[in-house]
Motif scaffolding. Structure first.
Motif, PDB file in Angstrom:
ATOM      1  N   PRO A 114     -16.488  -1.787 -59.851  1.00 41.33           N
ATOM      2  CA  PRO A 114     -16.770  -0.735 -58.870  1.00 41.33           C
ATOM      3  C   PRO A 114     -15.555  -0.507 -57.973  1.00 41.33           C
ATOM      4  N   GLU A 115     -15.565   0.603 -57.272  1.00 40.66           N
ATOM      5  CA  GLU A 115     -14.461   0.898 -56.348  1.00 40.66           C
ATOM      6  C   GLU A 115     -14.536   0.010 -55.101  1.00 40.66           C
ATOM      7  N   ARG A 116     -15.753  -0.199 -54.615  1.00 39.67           N
ATOM      8  CA  ARG A 116     -15.987  -1.038 -53.431  1.00 39.67           C
ATOM      9  C   ARG A 116     -17.358  -1.676 -53.560  1.00 39.67           C
ATOM     10  N   VAL A 117     -17.519  -2.803 -52.893  1.00 39.79           N
ATOM     11  CA  VAL A 117     -18.814  -3.475 -52.821  1.00 39.79           C
ATOM     12  C   VAL A 117     -19.100  -3.763 -51.351  1.00 39.79           C
ATOM     13  N   HIS A 118     -20.315  -3.453 -50.917  1.00 44.82           N
ATOM     14  CA  HIS A 118     -20.717  -3.683 -49.528  1.00 44.82           C
ATOM     15  C   HIS A 118     -21.870  -4.684 -49.477  1.00 44.82           C
ATOM     16  N   PHE A 119     -21.830  -5.582 -48.476  1.00 40.58           N
ATOM     17  CA  PHE A 119     -22.944  -6.482 -48.196  1.00 40.58           C
ATOM     18  C   PHE A 119     -23.306  -6.383 -46.720  1.00 40.58           C
ATOM     19  N   GLU A 120     -24.597  -6.478 -46.426  1.00 45.50           N
ATOM     20  CA  GLU A 120     -25.030  -6.353 -45.035  1.00 45.50           C
ATOM     21  C   GLU A 120     -24.894  -7.652 -44.253  1.00 45.50           C
ATOM     22  N   HIS A 121     -24.761  -8.787 -44.928  1.00 44.73           N
ATOM     23  CA  HIS A 121     -24.673 -10.054 -44.218  1.00 44.73           C
ATOM     24  C   HIS A 121     -23.230 -10.334 -43.773  1.00 44.73           C
ATOM     25  N   PRO A 122     -23.039 -11.284 -42.852  1.00 50.33           N
ATOM     26  CA  PRO A 122     -21.687 -11.644 -42.403  1.00 50.33           C
ATOM     27  C   PRO A 122     -20.848 -12.216 -43.547  1.00 50.33           C
ATOM     28  N   ARG A 123     -19.541 -12.145 -43.384  1.00 49.87           N
ATOM     29  CA  ARG A 123     -18.634 -12.642 -44.414  1.00 49.87           C
ATOM     30  C   ARG A 123     -18.750 -14.164 -44.544  1.00 49.87           C
ATOM     31  N   PRO A 124     -19.025 -14.670 -45.759  1.00 50.49           N
ATOM     32  CA  PRO A 124     -19.133 -16.123 -45.948  1.00 50.49           C
ATOM     33  C   PRO A 124     -17.756 -16.764 -46.039  1.00 50.49           C
ATOM     34  N   LEU A 125     -17.752 -18.090 -46.033  1.00 45.94           N
ATOM     35  CA  LEU A 125     -16.482 -18.811 -46.084  1.00 45.94           C
ATOM     36  C   LEU A 125     -15.723 -18.524 -47.379  1.00 45.94           C
ATOM     37  N   ALA A 126     -16.401 -18.625 -48.511  1.00 43.81           N
ATOM     38  CA  ALA A 126     -15.732 -18.469 -49.807  1.00 43.81           C
ATOM     39  C   ALA A 126     -15.824 -17.026 -50.300  1.00 43.81           C
ATOM     40  N   TRP A 127     -15.463 -16.070 -49.447  1.00 41.95           N
ATOM     41  CA  TRP A 127     -15.642 -14.660 -49.779  1.00 41.95           C
ATOM     42  C   TRP A 127     -14.652 -14.167 -50.842  1.00 41.95           C
ATOM     43  N   HIS A 128     -13.575 -14.895 -51.052  1.00 43.73           N
ATOM     44  CA  HIS A 128     -12.631 -14.470 -52.085  1.00 43.73           C
ATOM     45  C   HIS A 128     -13.276 -14.500 -53.472  1.00 43.73           C
ATOM     46  N   GLU A 129     -14.262 -15.373 -53.663  1.00 42.98           N
ATOM     47  CA  GLU A 129     -14.948 -15.422 -54.954  1.00 42.98           C
ATOM     48  C   GLU A 129     -15.723 -14.135 -55.216  1.00 42.98           C
ATOM     49  N   HIS A 130     -16.203 -13.498 -54.153  1.00 40.56           N
ATOM     50  CA  HIS A 130     -16.911 -12.232 -54.319  1.00 40.56           C
ATOM     51  C   HIS A 130     -15.971 -11.171 -54.888  1.00 40.56           C
ATOM     52  N   CYS A 131     -14.755 -11.119 -54.358  1.00 40.03           N
ATOM     53  CA  CYS A 131     -13.768 -10.154 -54.858  1.00 40.03           C
ATOM     54  C   CYS A 131     -13.461 -10.411 -56.327  1.00 40.03           C
ATOM     55  N   LYS A 132     -13.430 -11.680 -56.707  1.00 41.14           N
ATOM     56  CA  LYS A 132     -13.133 -12.036 -58.096  1.00 41.14           C
ATOM     57  C   LYS A 132     -14.284 -11.660 -59.020  1.00 41.14           C
ATOM     58  N   VAL A 133     -15.510 -11.927 -58.604  1.00 42.55           N
ATOM     59  CA  VAL A 133     -16.677 -11.632 -59.440  1.00 42.55           C
ATOM     60  C   VAL A 133     -16.802 -10.133 -59.695  1.00 42.55           C
ATOM     61  N   PHE A 134     -16.628  -9.331 -58.646  1.00 41.56           N
ATOM     62  CA  PHE A 134     -16.780  -7.884 -58.793  1.00 41.56           C
ATOM     63  C   PHE A 134     -15.471  -7.199 -59.162  1.00 41.56           C
ATOM     64  N   ASP A 135     -14.359  -7.930 -59.059  1.00 37.72           N
ATOM     65  CA  ASP A 135     -13.029  -7.377 -59.328  1.00 37.72           C
ATOM     66  C   ASP A 135     -12.797  -6.120 -58.491  1.00 37.72           C
ATOM     67  N   ALA A 136     -13.206  -6.200 -57.218  1.00 34.13           N
ATOM     68  CA  ALA A 136     -13.142  -5.033 -56.335  1.00 34.13           C
ATOM     69  C   ALA A 136     -13.061  -5.500 -54.881  1.00 34.13           C
ATOM     70  N   PRO A 137     -12.610  -4.632 -53.974  1.00 32.94           N
ATOM     71  CA  PRO A 137     -12.664  -4.972 -52.543  1.00 32.94           C
ATOM     72  C   PRO A 137     -14.106  -5.144 -52.096  1.00 32.94           C
ATOM     73  N   VAL A 138     -14.384  -6.191 -51.341  1.00 31.56           N
ATOM     74  CA  VAL A 138     -15.736  -6.483 -50.872  1.00 31.56           C
ATOM     75  C   VAL A 138     -15.736  -6.471 -49.346  1.00 31.56           C
ATOM     76  N   PHE A 139     -16.694  -5.756 -48.763  1.00 30.92           N
ATOM     77  CA  PHE A 139     -16.791  -5.618 -47.316  1.00 30.92           C
ATOM     78  C   PHE A 139     -18.142  -6.151 -46.855  1.00 30.92           C
ATOM     79  N   PHE A 140     -18.139  -6.814 -45.706  1.00 32.00           N
ATOM     80  CA  PHE A 140     -19.349  -7.436 -45.170  1.00 32.00           C
ATOM     81  C   PHE A 140     -19.750  -6.767 -43.848  1.00 32.00           C
ATOM     82  N   ASP A 141     -20.929  -7.137 -43.334  1.00 33.64           N
ATOM     83  CA  ASP A 141     -21.467  -6.527 -42.115  1.00 33.64           C
ATOM     84  C   ASP A 141     -21.623  -5.020 -42.270  1.00 33.64           C
TER      85      ASP A 141
END
Length: 348
Positions: free
Chosen positions: A173-200
């Motif tokens: 995807p172009e971007r991924v959004h999550f409503e929860h706060p950014r977790p400690l290991a948030w870099h793994e989210h970027c790797k799983v989706f292969d996209a920029p991930v934004f929190f809050d």
């Protein structure tokens, strides 16, 4: 003729539920992550037998709780993210096959959105098409469910895998959004989706190009699609007033949506629910509650949830909970727990 479904115990059909197919392979995955599945399911209140029947309904609250419990007991803060990343579309049972058998990716997403209320209640799934972009929104809206980060991450992972079935495993995807706060290991989210991930963010979303909706689905089958959709409609239950449709849950949902803007306002809640102030307060009174008490209990639940997020600064919590000053939050927290937020976090 349609086959007669297996008889299920009354406890397996809660008012606000999710089909058991959403937990396909969960027990094995817990074991692979080093967890004790019996203990985790037991603490969340889930009956292991229900997981063996993909058309049985699990309590949505217990479903969300089992992933939060698994994340804690396996010491894998990204448990839900990893579970969703390996989840194949056919594992979703009828909802997954509705997507897989549709003609195009656009048809798949629209059909899944249309049938999602049968698969999972108390939740939002919506496809927004605006100009050259699309946004697939997902959100658990059941007012009593606060801890739902793991569910959000696994759900977006499941929907991503459905899209990759049509677009290839390297699609992102172009971007991924999550409503929860950014977790400690948030870099793994970027790797799983292969996209920029934004929190809050306002809700959990996948953003992608609209032109992709025309992509044919590899396993399209109109006859099987019709059969599966008809079978799924047979599972639909009349909406029940209690639980997720109750006035208490609806008000809790509105209170949480207003907290980011400051003190929740009774009149704004009444406007959103299309009720008069007198009617709303009377109906809350029938449950032995006032609007002020509900605001207080909602803040308390959220405060405990936010403090459990180790990387979220305590200084941010006052604004997240709608307090104008940090001192007001500190006083409220001492009233709830008898200790300061810092002391509570240290002991938990």
């Amino acid at each position: 003729m349609h086959p007669t479904p297996a008889r299920r115990p009354a406890a397996a059909t809660p008012a606000i539920g999710v089909l058991s197919s959403a937990a396909t392979g969960l027990v094995d995955f817990i074991h692979d992550q080093g967890g004790d599945a019996d203990r985790i399911l037991g603490r969340a209140g889930l009956d292991p037998e229900a997981l063996q029947h993909p058309t049985w309904s699990l309590s949505l609250g217990q479903y969300c709780a089992v992933f939060e419990e698994a994340a804690g007991q396996t010491q894998n803060d990204n448990f839900g993210l990893r579970y969703g990343a390996q989840f194949k579309p056919d594992g979703l049972g009828m909802l997954g096959y509705i997507g897989l058998c549709s003609a195009t990716l656009g048809d798949a997403l629209r059909n899944v959105v249309a049938m999602f209320p049968i698969h999972q209640q108390g939740s939002l799934l919506r496809l927004e098409e605006q100009g050259p972009w699309c946004r697939l929104d997902y959100q658990v809206q059941h007012g009593a469910i606060v801890r739902k980060r793991q569910d959000a991450e696994l759900s977006l992972g499941m929907f991503t895998n459905l899209m990759r079935h049509a677009l290839g495993q390297k699609w992102a995807p172009e971007r991924v959004h999550f409503e929860h706060p950014r977790p400690l290991a948030w870099h793994e989210h970027c790797k799983v989706f292969d996209a920029p991930v934004f929190f809050d963010q306002p809700r959990n979303s996948l953003i992608f190009r609209r032109a992709l909706l025309n992509q044919p689905m590899p396993g399209r089958d109109s006859r099987l699609l019709t059969l599966v959709m008809e079978s799924m409609r047979l599972l639909a239950q009349p909406a029940r007033e209690q639980d997720g449709n109750s006035i208490v849950c609806q008000v809790q949902t509105q209170i949480r949506s207003q907290l980011a803007d400051g003190e929740p306002n009774l009149e704004r809640v009444c406007h959103a629910l299309e009720l008069t102030s007198w009617t709303l307060q009377r109906r809350l009174g029938d449950d032995g509650l006032t609007f002020t008490q509900l605001v207080d209990s909602t803040r308390r639940e959220l405060a405990e949830y936010y403090l459990s997020q180790a990387n979220l600064p305590i200084s941010d919590l006052a604004l997240r909970l709608g307090y104008s000053e940090a001192s007001a939050f500190s006083r409220a927290f001492r009233r709830w727990y008898g200790v300061s937020p810092k002391q509570w976090r240290g002991s938990h």
